[in-house]
Structures are given as structure tokens and as C-alpha cells.
Design a protein around this motif. Structure first.
Motif, mmCIF file in Angstrom:
data_model
loop_
_atom_site.group_PDB
_atom_site.id
_atom_site.type_symbol
_atom_site.label_atom_id
_atom_site.label_comp_id
_atom_site.label_asym_id
_atom_site.label_seq_id
_atom_site.Cartn_x
_atom_site.Cartn_y
_atom_site.Cartn_z
ATOM 1 N N LYS A 43 0.834 -1.206 0.000
ATOM 2 C CA LYS A 43 0.000 0.000 0.000
ATOM 3 C C LYS A 43 0.864 1.248 0.000
ATOM 4 O O LYS A 43 2.032 1.216 0.371
ATOM 5 N N GLU A 44 0.259 2.343 -0.427
ATOM 6 C CA GLU A 44 0.963 3.613 -0.416
ATOM 7 C C GLU A 44 1.104 4.144 1.004
ATOM 8 O O GLU A 44 0.299 3.846 1.884
ATOM 9 N N ARG A 45 2.141 4.939 1.199
ATOM 10 C CA ARG A 45 2.317 5.590 2.490
ATOM 11 C C ARG A 45 1.218 6.639 2.663
ATOM 12 O O ARG A 45 0.905 7.374 1.729
ATOM 13 N N GLU A 46 0.648 6.694 3.849
ATOM 14 C CA GLU A 46 -0.415 7.654 4.106
ATOM 15 C C GLU A 46 -0.143 8.402 5.405
ATOM 16 O O GLU A 46 0.364 7.836 6.379
ATOM 17 N N GLY A 47 -0.490 9.665 5.415
ATOM 18 C CA GLY A 47 -0.387 10.447 6.632
ATOM 19 C C GLY A 47 -1.581 10.158 7.517
ATOM 20 O O GLY A 47 -2.712 10.105 7.030
ATOM 21 N N VAL A 48 -1.350 9.947 8.803
ATOM 22 C CA VAL A 48 -2.461 9.639 9.699
ATOM 23 C C VAL A 48 -2.720 10.745 10.714
ATOM 24 O O VAL A 48 -3.871 10.959 11.104
ATOM 25 N N ALA A 49 -1.685 11.444 11.166
ATOM 26 C CA ALA A 49 -1.890 12.503 12.154
ATOM 27 C C ALA A 49 -0.768 13.517 12.066
ATOM 28 O O ALA A 49 0.390 13.136 11.907
ATOM 29 N N GLY A 50 -1.130 14.786 12.162
ATOM 30 C CA GLY A 50 -0.126 15.847 12.096
ATOM 31 C C GLY A 50 -0.359 16.885 13.172
ATOM 32 O O GLY A 50 -1.488 17.086 13.634
ATOM 33 N N ILE A 51 0.720 17.544 13.586
ATOM 34 C CA ILE A 51 0.616 18.583 14.601
ATOM 35 C C ILE A 51 1.591 19.702 14.289
ATOM 36 O O ILE A 51 2.724 19.456 13.878
ATOM 37 N N TYR A 52 1.115 20.930 14.466
ATOM 38 C CA TYR A 52 1.950 22.109 14.242
ATOM 39 C C TYR A 52 2.573 22.474 15.575
ATOM 40 O O TYR A 52 1.855 22.792 16.536
ATOM 41 N N ILE A 53 3.895 22.404 15.624
ATOM 42 C CA ILE A 53 4.602 22.589 16.883
ATOM 43 C C ILE A 53 4.350 23.988 17.456
ATOM 44 O O ILE A 53 4.453 24.993 16.746
ATOM 45 N N GLY A 54 4.001 24.012 18.736
ATOM 46 C CA GLY A 54 3.796 25.272 19.430
ATOM 47 C C GLY A 54 2.369 25.773 19.391
ATOM 48 O O GLY A 54 2.058 26.794 20.014
ATOM 49 N N ALA A 55 1.501 25.082 18.673
ATOM 50 C CA ALA A 55 0.105 25.500 18.583
ATOM 51 C C ALA A 55 -0.803 24.291 18.767
ATOM 52 O O ALA A 55 -0.396 23.166 18.527
ATOM 53 N N ASP A 56 -2.001 24.518 19.188
ATOM 54 C CA ASP A 56 -2.969 23.418 19.333
ATOM 55 C C ASP A 56 -3.662 23.186 17.999
ATOM 56 O O ASP A 56 -4.877 23.368 17.867
ATOM 57 N N SER A 57 -2.883 22.805 17.023
ATOM 58 C CA SER A 57 -3.422 22.582 15.688
ATOM 59 C C SER A 57 -3.046 21.182 15.247
ATOM 60 O O SER A 57 -1.867 20.857 15.119
ATOM 61 N N THR A 58 -4.058 20.362 15.027
ATOM 62 C CA THR A 58 -3.833 18.982 14.629
ATOM 63 C C THR A 58 -4.688 18.641 13.417
ATOM 64 O O THR A 58 -5.665 19.319 13.107
ATOM 65 N N ASP A 59 -4.308 17.573 12.758
ATOM 66 C CA ASP A 59 -5.045 17.089 11.589
ATOM 67 C C ASP A 59 -4.964 15.578 11.576
ATOM 68 O O ASP A 59 -3.915 15.018 11.941
ATOM 69 N N TYR A 60 -6.052 14.935 11.180
ATOM 70 C CA TYR A 60 -6.104 13.479 11.193
ATOM 71 C C TYR A 60 -6.693 12.946 9.897
ATOM 72 O O TYR A 60 -7.560 13.577 9.279
ATOM 73 N N ALA A 61 -6.242 11.768 9.526
ATOM 74 C CA ALA A 61 -6.892 11.055 8.441
ATOM 75 C C ALA A 61 -8.254 10.561 8.931
ATOM 76 O O ALA A 61 -8.418 10.247 10.121
ATOM 77 N N ASP A 62 -9.200 10.488 8.026
ATOM 78 C CA ASP A 62 -10.546 10.046 8.405
ATOM 79 C C ASP A 62 -10.523 8.658 9.035
ATOM 80 O O ASP A 62 -11.328 8.355 9.916
ATOM 81 N N SER A 63 -9.615 7.826 8.595
ATOM 82 C CA SER A 63 -9.566 6.441 9.058
ATOM 83 C C SER A 63 -9.180 6.311 10.535
ATOM 84 O O SER A 63 -9.405 5.265 11.138
ATOM 85 N N VAL A 64 -8.615 7.370 11.115
ATOM 86 C CA VAL A 64 -8.165 7.278 12.510
ATOM 87 C C VAL A 64 -8.838 8.287 13.433
ATOM 88 O O VAL A 64 -8.597 8.273 14.644
ATOM 89 N N LYS A 65 -9.658 9.155 12.875
ATOM 90 C CA LYS A 65 -10.324 10.169 13.702
ATOM 91 C C LYS A 65 -11.138 9.515 14.801
ATOM 92 O O LYS A 65 -11.864 8.552 14.580
ATOM 93 N N GLY A 66 -11.001 10.048 16.013
ATOM 94 C CA GLY A 66 -11.716 9.520 17.154
ATOM 95 C C GLY A 66 -11.007 8.361 17.833
ATOM 96 O O GLY A 66 -11.390 7.956 18.938
ATOM 97 N N ARG A 67 -9.958 7.831 17.206
ATOM 98 C CA ARG A 67 -9.206 6.707 17.800
ATOM 99 C C ARG A 67 -7.766 7.084 18.109
ATOM 100 O O ARG A 67 -7.196 6.612 19.089
ATOM 101 N N PHE A 68 -7.170 7.908 17.270
ATOM 102 C CA PHE A 68 -5.771 8.311 17.444
ATOM 103 C C PHE A 68 -5.711 9.762 17.916
ATOM 104 O O PHE A 68 -6.531 10.590 17.512
ATOM 105 N N THR A 69 -4.718 10.043 18.752
ATOM 106 C CA THR A 69 -4.495 11.413 19.220
ATOM 107 C C THR A 69 -3.017 11.736 19.134
ATOM 108 O O THR A 69 -2.188 10.999 19.676
ATOM 109 N N ILE A 70 -2.716 12.828 18.463
ATOM 110 C CA ILE A 70 -1.333 13.291 18.387
ATOM 111 C C ILE A 70 -1.149 14.424 19.390
ATOM 112 O O ILE A 70 -2.042 15.264 19.569
ATOM 113 N N SER A 71 0.005 14.431 20.052
ATOM 114 C CA SER A 71 0.267 15.468 21.043
ATOM 115 C C SER A 71 1.760 15.782 21.066
ATOM 116 O O SER A 71 2.560 15.062 20.471
ATOM 117 N N GLN A 72 2.109 16.851 21.766
ATOM 118 C CA GLN A 72 3.503 17.260 21.806
ATOM 119 C C GLN A 72 3.910 17.585 23.237
ATOM 120 O O GLN A 72 3.113 18.062 24.027
#
Length: 127
Positions: A43-72
Motif C-alpha cells: 500500500k501507499e504511504r499515508e499520513g495519519v496525524a499531524g501537529i503544528y509545533i507550538g500551537a494546538d493545531s492537529t489534523d487526522y486522516a478520516d480512518s483514525v479520527k476519534g481513535r488516534f491522538t497526536i500530542s507534543q
């Protein structure tokens, strides 16, 4: 040069949890957007969760929303990926990556670009 080191992968049964860690040597203008990617065999590589350092800004793939949490934890220069309710389809090699983002809204998992990559950590979920 920014170095990324992942840890925390392993094998769990479906419904279980794992927490991945990505330790970085430093944050710079070229690594303020941290993204967890995954790639399963064939399978192709896919992004699942991202976070902008220093801000409370995150993004998730639909496949993991509600199950995965990214934090810093900026004091430790570490980004975490808490994965709950794991499914067999979550099985993959997980990579931590970093790139520069001009603003928080541009740190999206839909972009596969990265300036730096970690070595990867395997996550296996059995049914």
C-alpha cells in the motif's frame, strides 16, 4: 540536521492501545510540522496525524479520527501518537516525519512531503 527517533511499536490484539513516541533533536523552521505516516505492505504511504509545533493545531486522516491522538511535549522535544481501539487494518510500519509549515493550517496529513524521516516502528494488530 534534524534527527527523528521513533519508539513504542509492538503487537497488540484488536481493540488494544499503543503509544508511539517521536523524539527530535530540535525544532526548526523546517521541522515545525510533525506528521505520523504509515505504510502497510503493498500500500501507499499515508499520513495519519499531524501537529503544528507550538500551537494546538492537529489534523487526522478520516480512518483514525476519534481513535488516534497526536500530542507534543515541547520540553522533551517529543511528539506522541496515542492509538486506541486498534484494528487489524492499522497494521503498518509507522514513520515520524517533519517538514516546515508557514502556518498551522498548512500542516495537513494530505501532504506527503517531508524534510526529515525517522527509521520507522512496526505496529501489528491481530484479530
Amino acid at each position: 540536521q534534524v534527527q527523528l527517533v521513533e519508539s513504542g511499536g509492538g503487537s497488540v490484539q484488536a481493540g488494544g492501545s499503543l503509544r508511539l513516541s517521536c523524539a527530535t533533536s530540535s525544532y526548526t523552521y523546517s521541522s515545525n510540522c510533525m506528521v505520523w505516516f504509515r505504510q502497510a505492505p503493498g500500500k501507499e504511504r499515508e499520513g495519519v496525524a499531524g501537529i503544528y509545533i507550538g500551537a494546538d493545531s492537529t489534523d487526522y486522516a478520516d480512518s483514525v479520527k476519534g481513535r488516534f491522538t497526536i500530542s507534543q511535549d515541547n520540553a522533551k522535544n517529543t511528539v506522541y501518537l496515542q492509538m486506541n481501539s486498534l484494528k487489524p487494518e492499522d497494521t503498518a510500519m509507522y514513520y515520524c516525519a517533519a517538514r516546515g509549515a508557514g502556518y498551522a493550517g498548512s500542516c495537513r496529513v494530505s501532504s506527503k512531503a517531508a524534510n526529515y524521516w525517522g527509521q520507522g516502528t512496526q505496529v501489528t494488530v491481530s484479530s
